[in-house]
Design a protein around this motif. Sequence first.
Motif: not given
Length: 425
Positions: A112-114, A217-221, A230-242
């Motif tokens: 994942x991105x993060x 990882x580096x993201x907030x607990x 499984x939906x990490x791409x939708x969340x600011x903590x892990x990705x930037x969306x589309x």
Amino acid sequence: MRLQRRSFCKVIGGLTATIALPSVIARSALSEASRPGANDRITIGVIGTGNRSRLLIEQLPEQGQILAVCDCYLERAEQVNAEKGGGRWAVYQDHRQLLDRKDIDAVIVGTPDHTRVLVCIHACQAGKDIYAEKPLTLYIREGRVLVNAVRKYGRVFQVGSQQRSMAMNRIACEFIRSGKLGKIRVVQGCNYPGPRFYQGLPEEPIPDKLDWDQWLGQAPYRPYNRQLHFGWMAWWDYSGGEMTNWGAHGLDQIQWALGKDDTGPVDIRPQGAAKDMNAPVHMKYADGTPVRLELANGPMGGAIFSGEFGKIEINRNKFTCNPPDLIKDLPPKEEIEKWRDEVALWQAKYHMENWMECIRTREKPVADVEIGHRSITIAHLANIARYLGRRLQWDPVREVFIGDDEANSLVERPQRPGYELPKEI
């Protein structure tokens, strides 16, 4: 106009993968003598065994040979080994153990991105060449740190922006870049949706064989919840969306066509209120070229370029012109056909071939790390401007916002203890 989340916006949350552990591997780069020869197969380790990595494994060129797979969700690595490797590959949950193997030349990083950048930095320090999926980064500063690591350790680094290897995209971008479309009056791109912000989810049992701390990882607990996992791409903590997912492709084509691979826009203006993460965004380069991310149904993998002599719409493995005969020289039909999803979904075989050839020659590949960093920076700039809801001035040389401390605080993210970027690369 706003681009609504439709079927193409399905979150590819299956790309669950291992992340960096606290310590940094310090190992010297591969020697000249240890580089693969012209007839040697390049030995590969795969870090992250979700959906995208599975496709890359299936499309791996013949000159590559997988020896090991790794995922912090160990069950997924075991499944991939059984289904794709016939049980022959070594399986790890800690990517540092894979990187410590001296018989592995290079790694494919499909996390994942993060978690991607720190794994890639560790791979540089371990002397491995790297194919890393896009989007390359979670935030701007870690991209520059990664570029510095790649250069220091002399690694061959290919970003998974496979449209850089497609003849149709190359021809169209070269046509525009060479001035044959005349002065560019406007570039229109998709209004890619941005991410959501975490506001709490019920805690669920952590799946067996998943190291949730590593995954975060580096993201907030956060307490475990499948929507995050499984939906990490939708969340600011892990990705930037589309904006960072498909935008990594579309904005990369804009950079390529305009000849801006070593720079970026200087003026960013969101067309909505603060934290409207779906607002259109208008940008401008230093030479005055305007880019408007505003289309609700535009080319996801490219953009529409309007110039003095006509209009060209670039998308994945195709382009259209007005007037129709603006570009006369096309590649052979088989060169176009081999990239079609019907042949192989999200085909990357020939992009990986370019990477492997560069591993042998030590040349930069077509989607070098600097290119990937610069292209995804534009997506991050758009999301930061949306978050703040105001005009921003960007210095692409120093990679800072001009006179804006609040905006500059978003060039980096807080990193959880134990998962920080190395203080010294």
